[in-house]
Every structure is written in C-alpha cells, then in structure tokens.
Scaffold this active site. Structure first.
Site, PDB file in Angstrom:
ATOM      1  CG  ASP A   1      -1.779   1.230   1.310  1.00 52.69           C
ATOM      2  OD1 ASP A   1      -2.332   1.634   0.273  1.00 52.69           O
ATOM      3  OD2 ASP A   1      -1.918   1.798   2.413  1.00 52.69           O
TER       4      ASP A   1
ATOM      5  CD  GLU B   1      -4.776   1.252  -2.768  1.00 52.40           C
ATOM      6  OE1 GLU B   1      -5.746   2.010  -2.836  1.00 52.40           O
ATOM      7  OE2 GLU B   1      -4.256   0.898  -1.689  1.00 52.40           O
TER       8      GLU B   1
ATOM      9  CG  ASP C   1      -0.720   3.292   6.161  1.00 51.36           C
ATOM     10  OD1 ASP C   1      -1.332   3.732   5.169  1.00 51.36           O
ATOM     11  OD2 ASP C   1      -0.470   3.988   7.163  1.00 51.36           O
TER      12      ASP C   1
END
Length: 168
Positions: free
Chosen positions: A7, A66, A138
């Site tokens: 991420d 992502e 996160d």
C-alpha cells in the site's frame, strides 16, 4: 506461493506478506516503511530501500500493489505515483513479478463492495487471516492487496482449469 502486498504512500508505505499453500492462506508478516526525509528524492530512496529489504527478507514469488487514483489533489496523486514507482522498482530489481489493483478491486475482493471503509478492510483482513489484533491501517491495506491478488489468482486458475481444451 509467497505474496507481498504493498500500500504505497509518500510518508508511510504499508507492506503485508502472506503465504498460500494448497489453497490455504496464512499470515507471514506486515509493517510499514516510515519515511523520515523531507525532500521527495530522499523519501523515494527510503521507500525503495525499505521495500527492497522486505523483498530480500521474505523472498516473495509475486508482488501486488495498489494503483493510484486521483480524487481531489493532483499533487498528492503525483507524489503517490512516485512512491509506487520506487516500490515497484524495488520489487522488479529483485526480478519479482508485480500485479496492480485499483482500490475498488481490492475492496470488492476483500469486503464484497467497492466502497468499503478502512475499518471494514481491517476487520476482514483479521477474519481472513485469523489475526487476533488488527494491524496498523497501512499494513492492513497492504495485506488486503496481497489477499486480493491471491483471490484473483485462484479464481483465474479455477476458471482456466474449467475451460475446455486446457490442461492442468
């Protein structure tokens, strides 16, 4: 199969490592690369070095990250894009295949709806990986990216195996 989910962030980049063996998924590790520098080039170097360290430590077979989406602030999206680039370079320099997923795809795969909230992601990550405590946001998002990749691979594998004319 070991999968590293990332991420990306320009200040905090989450990572999550899962192992998939005979259709069973288990938690391996998660955490965050916390950037200390103020200047963007130095931050990118820290992200690269941190992810390279994770790749070296856990030797993933595949990496999932992502994708960037632009909501309101184009400058933030650009910085996020740079952070993604640093993380992708860290993986590809170790010759690891990288897959990319949109936030909506990740939420859909983990929660069942593309508009899921962060708390829903954390809850489902804990449930899917049988974790007693929720990882930091996160890190949980990074685990969700890894789980999304695992689910996508398994679905594609099943679909491919079911197609006529294909051999296992």
């Amino acid at each position: 199969m070991v999968i590293l989910g990332i991420d990306p962030g320009s200040r905090i980049t989450g990572f999550g490592v899962i192992a998939v063996e005979r259709g069973l998924t288990r938690y391996v590790a998660s955490g965050c690369v916390r950037v200390q520098s103020r200047a963007l080039p130095a931050r990118l170097h820290e992200i690269y070095a941190g992810i390279a360290e994770v790749v070296t430590a856990y030797r993933p077979d595949q990496v999932a990250i992502e994708r960037v989406f632009v909501h309101r602030n184009a400058d933030s999206a650009l910085k996020l894009g740079h952070a993604r680039g640093a993380a992708i370079c860290a993986a590809t320099c170790h010759e690891v295949e990288v897959a990319e997923y949109s936030p909506r795809e990740i939420k859909q795969a983990i929660v069942g709806t593309g508009g899921a909230a962060k708390q829903q992601i954390q809850h489902m990550v804990c449930a899917l990986l049988n974790l007693k405590e929720a990882p930091q946001a996160d890190a949980a998002d990074a685990l969700a990216v890894a789980l999304c990749h695992s689910h996508t691979r398994q679905t594609a594998s099943r679909a491919g195996a079911a197609l006529p004319g294909r051999r296992r």
